[in-house]
Each structure stands twice: as C-alpha cells, then as structure tokens.
Design a protein around this motif. Structure first.
Motif, PDB file in Angstrom:
ATOM      1  N   ASN A 151      38.505 115.116  14.756  1.00 47.88           N
ATOM      2  CA  ASN A 151      38.254 116.369  15.474  1.00 47.88           C
ATOM      3  C   ASN A 151      38.106 116.183  16.974  1.00 47.88           C
ATOM      4  N   ALA A 152      37.907 114.939  17.407  1.00 50.42           N
ATOM      5  CA  ALA A 152      37.734 114.670  18.838  1.00 50.42           C
ATOM      6  C   ALA A 152      39.049 114.706  19.595  1.00 50.42           C
ATOM      7  N   ARG A 153      40.142 114.779  18.882  1.00 58.97           N
ATOM      8  CA  ARG A 153      41.448 114.775  19.549  1.00 58.97           C
ATOM      9  C   ARG A 153      41.775 116.153  20.127  1.00 58.97           C
ATOM     10  N   GLN A 154      42.631 116.140  21.140  1.00 61.46           N
ATOM     11  CA  GLN A 154      42.987 117.407  21.791  1.00 61.46           C
ATOM     12  C   GLN A 154      44.022 118.178  20.974  1.00 61.46           C
ATOM     13  N   GLY A 155      44.674 117.497  20.034  1.00 58.25           N
ATOM     14  CA  GLY A 155      45.434 118.207  19.026  1.00 58.25           C
ATOM     15  C   GLY A 155      46.878 118.526  19.332  1.00 58.25           C
ATOM     16  N   VAL A 156      47.281 119.697  18.857  1.00 60.16           N
ATOM     17  CA  VAL A 156      48.672 120.139  18.920  1.00 60.16           C
ATOM     18  C   VAL A 156      48.752 121.469  19.672  1.00 60.16           C
ATOM     19  N   ARG A 157      49.960 121.917  19.948  1.00 58.55           N
ATOM     20  CA  ARG A 157      50.151 123.124  20.759  1.00 58.55           C
ATOM     21  C   ARG A 157      49.595 124.373  20.080  1.00 58.55           C
ATOM     22  N   TYR A 158      49.151 125.310  20.913  1.00 58.24           N
ATOM     23  CA  TYR A 158      48.817 126.651  20.439  1.00 58.24           C
ATOM     24  C   TYR A 158      50.078 127.268  19.821  1.00 58.24           C
ATOM     25  N   HIS A 159      49.879 128.229  18.923  1.00 62.87           N
ATOM     26  CA  HIS A 159      51.015 128.845  18.242  1.00 62.87           C
ATOM     27  C   HIS A 159      52.119 129.300  19.198  1.00 62.87           C
ATOM     28  N   LEU A 160      51.728 129.975  20.280  1.00 57.79           N
ATOM     29  CA  LEU A 160      52.720 130.614  21.147  1.00 57.79           C
ATOM     30  C   LEU A 160      52.967 129.837  22.434  1.00 57.79           C
ATOM     31  N   GLN A 161      52.497 128.599  22.492  1.00 58.48           N
ATOM     32  CA  GLN A 161      52.890 127.685  23.561  1.00 58.48           C
ATOM     33  C   GLN A 161      54.069 126.873  23.032  1.00 58.48           C
ATOM     34  N   GLN A 162      55.043 126.598  23.903  1.00 56.28           N
ATOM     35  CA  GLN A 162      56.243 125.917  23.416  1.00 56.28           C
ATOM     36  C   GLN A 162      55.972 124.468  23.043  1.00 56.28           C
ATOM     37  N   ALA A 163      55.223 123.765  23.888  1.00 54.57           N
ATOM     38  CA  ALA A 163      55.026 122.346  23.612  1.00 54.57           C
ATOM     39  C   ALA A 163      53.850 121.779  24.388  1.00 54.57           C
ATOM     40  N   VAL A 164      53.207 120.784  23.777  1.00 61.13           N
ATOM     41  CA  VAL A 164      52.285 119.889  24.472  1.00 61.13           C
ATOM     42  C   VAL A 164      52.687 118.488  24.035  1.00 61.13           C
ATOM     43  N   THR A 165      52.784 117.583  24.985  1.00 66.04           N
ATOM     44  CA  THR A 165      53.243 116.244  24.659  1.00 66.04           C
ATOM     45  C   THR A 165      52.635 115.238  25.620  1.00 66.04           C
ATOM     46  N   VAL A 166      52.949 113.975  25.405  1.00 66.03           N
ATOM     47  CA  VAL A 166      52.503 112.908  26.292  1.00 66.03           C
ATOM     48  C   VAL A 166      53.744 112.185  26.800  1.00 66.03           C
ATOM     49  N   LEU A 167      53.959 112.248  28.120  1.00 56.96           N
ATOM     50  CA  LEU A 167      55.136 111.652  28.726  1.00 56.96           C
ATOM     51  C   LEU A 167      54.751 110.582  29.731  1.00 56.96           C
ATOM     52  N   ASP A 168      55.649 109.638  29.917  1.00 56.79           N
ATOM     53  CA  ASP A 168      55.511 108.690  31.015  1.00 56.79           C
ATOM     54  C   ASP A 168      55.812 109.470  32.286  1.00 56.79           C
ATOM     55  N   PRO A 169      54.854 109.620  33.212  1.00 60.95           N
ATOM     56  CA  PRO A 169      55.095 110.461  34.391  1.00 60.95           C
ATOM     57  C   PRO A 169      56.177 109.942  35.324  1.00 60.95           C
ATOM     58  N   ASP A 170      56.526 108.678  35.214  1.00 61.44           N
ATOM     59  CA  ASP A 170      57.579 108.119  36.063  1.00 61.44           C
ATOM     60  C   ASP A 170      58.969 108.364  35.484  1.00 61.44           C
ATOM     61  N   THR A 171      59.105 108.160  34.176  1.00 59.49           N
ATOM     62  CA  THR A 171      60.425 108.321  33.545  1.00 59.49           C
ATOM     63  C   THR A 171      60.594 109.689  32.896  1.00 59.49           C
ATOM     64  N   MET A 172      59.479 110.411  32.683  1.00 50.84           N
ATOM     65  CA  MET A 172      59.451 111.702  31.992  1.00 50.84           C
ATOM     66  C   MET A 172      59.970 111.581  30.561  1.00 50.84           C
ATOM     67  N   GLN A 173      59.805 110.402  29.976  1.00 47.79           N
ATOM     68  CA  GLN A 173      60.167 110.172  28.585  1.00 47.79           C
ATOM     69  C   GLN A 173      58.916 110.122  27.721  1.00 47.79           C
ATOM     70  N   PRO A 174      59.020 110.545  26.457  1.00 44.30           N
ATOM     71  CA  PRO A 174      57.842 110.513  25.575  1.00 44.30           C
ATOM     72  C   PRO A 174      57.344 109.092  25.363  1.00 44.30           C
ATOM     73  N   VAL A 175      56.038 108.922  25.321  1.00 48.66           N
ATOM     74  CA  VAL A 175      55.475 107.616  25.001  1.00 48.66           C
ATOM     75  C   VAL A 175      55.553 107.427  23.488  1.00 48.66           C
TER      76      VAL A 175
END
Length: 546
Positions: free
Chosen positions: A358-382
């Motif tokens: 439960n301590a995790r920030q979780g997944v996107r809200y229903h009507l938000q398109q996406a939440v993710t974790v990217l490498d800010p330099d390459t903009m690729q998913p970790v």
C-alpha cells in the motif's frame, strides 16, 4: 483521402459539448433540488439553494466587470463561500485562484499581482495578512469580506462589501454559459517549486471534469456521499472534490480548522462516508482518546497522500472501521492522478506486507492516460525490476495547461511529451510505481510543499550566516519538517533561537525550520553543497523510502 466515417459526420452542437464540471451542479439542482448540499454549523443548504447562490455570485461578479479570462482570488477556509466559488467564479468565464491561507503577506502579494487578480474574496480570519499583502500589491483588486458566523476570533472588514450582501445583489436565474472550449482555464493554483517565487499552475475545464469523475471511480463512490472537508479546498482545489461531490449530489460537511474532536464529532453526527487528507490528519484521529471515537459504527473511506501510510496507520484505521486509499499526485496533475489499487488477495497478507504494498504510488487514475517511470535522459522506460530508478512522468487529460507567464518552465515540464514530476522512483513488475527519492528539494510537511531554497534564501539574509542548507527531517506528527544546517561566518555567534526568530520574521510559520544544526556544511570540490550527506544525517533519505 478521407475515411467514409469523416464525410458528412461533422461535429456540431447536437453531438459534441465541451467538458466542464459546472454541469454537475446544474444537474444535481435539477434532479435533487431538496437534497442537502452543504452543512456548516447551524446552516443547512440544499442543492437548489446552492445552485441559486452560485448563479447569484456569478451575476454579481459579472456586474462588477468580471468576465472571460479574469482572475478572482479567494482566501477562505473550508466554508460554504469556498464551495460556491468553485462554481460561481468559472460561471462568469473567470479563473478561480484559491490562495493558501497559511502563507505570508509577501507570498500572497506576489500571487495577486502575478495572477492579475481583479477581485479578492477574503474571510475575516485572514484579514490581517491580506491587508498587509494588499499594501504590497502593485494593483488594487475589488475586495469582498466574508463574515462567517461560525468564526468568533479577531479580524476586521477590509473590503467594500460583505459577501452575503454581494451575492444577494446577483440574480438567481443568471444565464451562465459553459465554456466554448474545454481547454479554457478554470483555476490557477500556485505551487512551491524549487525557486523563490511560486509557479502558477493553470487548470482547464476538461481536466477538472475528468479528475472529478476519476475520484468517483477510484472510490466506487455511490450516490449522495457525505464528504467531510478535512482537506483544504485551496490545495489543488481540494483534489477536485468540490466538483466530485456535486456530481454525486452529495453533502459538503464544512470544517474551518482541522481538529480531532471536531472531525470525529462531525463523522458521528452526519455519518460522514468520505474524507481526504495528509498523513497528519489520519494520525490525529488515531491518537485521539477512545471516548472521542465512541459511537462511530459505520465504515468511513479515507484518502491519504503526501507520504505513504505506515503499517501502524493502516492497522489503526482498520480497527476504527476506516478504509484507507493511498493516492499520489502533484498540483500540476490536479492533485491525485495515480492510486495504489488494492487487490483482494492482499487481505490475506500480514499487516507488514500489506503496508509495503500500500505504500506504493500505484497506477494511473482511470481517466489519466498514463503514469510511468522513464530515464529522464533517454526518455525510455526503466526496467520493471523494482530497483532501477528513473523519474515519474504523467501524460493525459489530467495534466495542467502549463505555468502562467512561464513558457520556459512549461516547456521543461513537458519535454518529450510527458509531464516531468521531478520525483525519482522505480517500477515494480506488477506495473506499480514506487517513489525512492525527490529530485526537487521539496519538503512535504503536513501535506504542504515547502521550497528548501526559499528557506535557505531567508537564512542567507542573516548577517552571521556564511552557508546554509535545508533538508527534510522526519517528524512523527507532520511527516517532514525543515531542518537547517548553518555554517557561521568566522567570529560570528548566534543561537538557534535567533535563527528561528529571523526565519519567522520572513516566512509563513509552517516553513520555519524546526531544527537548526551548526557546523561546517559539506561541499564538493567545486563548492556545491552535498545535500545527500545532510539527508543521511537526519535520516530523510530513509524516511522518503517508507
């Protein structure tokens, strides 16, 4: 070549309308005119009465010259006028700027000038700081006083008219128009950021509508919820809940000040079903004497954000019959835009493991398109390994228009087609995001953002200070509080009490350091302060990773 589905099938007034949360109150007033909408002390106000007052407010503002693109600032606690402002102001085409009631006069003056406020509505409790702020302003807005009968403390009238008289001058049948474009601004919210002056986050009607609906979906909120206003409506417009409650024709139970006894009494008396707040709000209830909790025998749903709920909080709330949902977001995404969705099989786990999940920030809200974790330099998913760190990024409709009068900051925030939160995190194999650190030097104290740089700037104004750094210190009550590391000039002497007094003279109370540590501030060979070393000294890094 056009598709057959594009020929003769144009958008028109019959099949397309801009999304706006203003329609929620119109519907509730029409369908449930006599249902209770607002409770405040002895006041009981129905949805038809509330809608009429919102229209009167819009009418009176329009007669005062307020129109499309103007700014109306309010400095109000969680009272009926604050609920009404969330509808009455945008009904004129204007933009609502809900000011943080805990701020100092200098900050408020900056916001009023930067946002070009044409009108200010202020509760008598805050007349002193508002009067001081207006004296610093370059422009003079129309000032309207709110004299709440539930407030019996000090304060004076500083405006030209009292709110109820002003509202009474408007027409209850005012023919407001929905926005011509859902991209139209609806609200302006100032956030601390990492520089001295706050940034003005601009919301649009579409985002406010969609996040209000997402709140309903995340909580599976049925008709007529009873919502207690423990969360300040000035904070991300109360996470869009003024519009959420209207959409469900619920009850707004107002609360001027967070107090355990008042909260528990209201929950018991009105059968409150939902409330939101920073961890400190829930901790207050847990710490309250047992006799104050007696008689609450119905389930209450609570949202928590600002810090992950620890095992003790989850277990304590469960024993009280309270069900906690952990959400995550920022001002730039209308408050919460991700949620730690719980799974039924988690119920069979021990409390420690449930708390970890439960301590995790979780997944996107229903009507938000996406939440993710990217490498800010390459903009690729970790990699989704729960170990590789990147930056949390959002994309979708529940994201701000941008920062007011700050194209550079807006472009940086949206670089690569994603909103950069500045929060460092990992992605777990199940797709859940978990914060590991904050790249922005923001301290979250009692749900309020504090810019460490702003506090450091004040410290540097002291004649005895040579070097200063401020980091978050874990606090059992507030979650985090500012801790100042101060290096004095050779031969200078000053006490911690003098440093704190100096800060109090220039900062809002909640921004003042709760601890001062004297000594050499660690730096790199180029003179850059090593904040990571300071965080280790106060245990802040571990606290963020709860």
């Amino acid at each position: 070549m056009s598709s057959i589905f594009e020929i003769g099938l144009d958008r028109n007034a019959a099949n397309h309308a801009p999304l706006s949360p203003l329609g929620f109150i119109e519907r509730s007033a029409a369908v449930y005119p006599n249902r209770l909408a607002i409770v405040h002390g002895a006041l009981r106000q129905t949805w038809s009465q509330t809608y009429a007052r919102c229209r009167r407010l819009a009418s009176a503002l329009s007669a005062s010259g307020v129109g499309l693109g103007d700014t109306v600032a309010v400095m109000l606690p969680n009272t009926p006028p604050m609920v009404e402002a969330h509808f009455g102001v945008p009904m004129t085409g204007a933009v609502l700027n809900a000011l943080n009631t805990r701020l100092d006069a200098e900050s408020i003056a900056f916001m009023l000038d930067h946002g070009e406020a044409k009108v200010v509505i202020v509760d008598r409790e805050f007349s002193g700081v508002m009067k001081a702020a207006l004296a610093l302003c370059e422009r003079r807005p129309l000032v309207i006083d709110v004299d709440d009968p539930e407030y019996t403390g000090p304060g004076e009238a500083i405006g030209v008219v009292e709110y109820d008289i002003f509202v009474g001058s408007g027409r209850p049948d005012f023919e407001w128009q929905p926005p011509a474009d859902e991209w139209q601004a609806i609200c302006l919210n100032y956030t601390s950021g990492t520089t001295g002056n706050p940034k003005g986050v601009v919301y649009h009607h579409r985002g406010a509508y969609l996040n209000a609906i997402s709140n309903i979906l995340e909580w599976d909120m049925g008709k007529h919820p009873v919502y207690l206003w423990t969360l300040p409506m000035f904070h991300c417009n109360g996470w869009c809940f003024p519009w959420t409650v209207a959409a469900r024709a619920g009850v707004n139970v107002c609360l001027r000040k967070v107090d355990a006894r008042a909260i528990l009494d209201l929950i018991r008396e009105h059968k409150v079903s939902h409330y939101c707040g920073a961890p400190i709000v829930h901790s207050l209830l847990l710490a309250a004497p047992a006799e104050l909790k007696a008689g609450i025998d119905h389930q209450v749903k609570a949202m928590v954000a600002g810090a992950a709920p620890p095992a003790a909080m989850i277990e304590g709330m469960e024993q009280m019959g309270f069900d906690i949902t952990h959400v995550y977001g920022l001002t730039e995404v209308y408050g919460p835009a991700s949620v730690c969705v719980r799974h039924e099989d988690w119920n069979d786990l021990d409390i420690g493991e449930r708390a970890r999940l439960n301590a995790r920030q979780g997944v996107r809200y229903h009507l938000q398109q996406a939440v993710t974790v990217l490498d800010p330099d390459t903009m690729q998913p970790v990699p989704a390994d729960g170990e590789t760190m990147g930056e949390i990024m959002f994309r979708g409709n529940i994201t701000m228009k941008g920062y007011l009068k700050n194209e550079k900051a807006t472009a940086e925030a949206f670089a690569g087609g994603w909103f950069h939160t500045g929060d460092l995190a990992v992605m777990h194999p199940d797709g859940y995001v978990k914060i590991k650190d904050r790249s922005k030097d923001i301290i979250i104290s009692g749900g309020e953002n504090i810019s460490s740089i702003e506090v450091e700037d004040v410290l540097y104004r002291h004649p005895a200070v040579m070097s200063a750094a401020v980091v978050a210190k874990p606090d059992p009550k507030w979650g985090e509080t500012p801790c100042a590391f101060v290096e004095l000039k050779p031969g200078a002497t000053v006490s911690a009490e003098e440093i704190v007094a100096h800060c109090k003279a220039h900062l809002a109370g909640f921004k003042v350091p709760r601890a001062v540590v004297f000594g050499e501030v660690p730096k790199t060979s180029t003179g850059k302060i090593q904040k990571f070393a300071l965080r280790e000294r106060v245990g802040a890094a571990a606290a963020i990773d709860v």
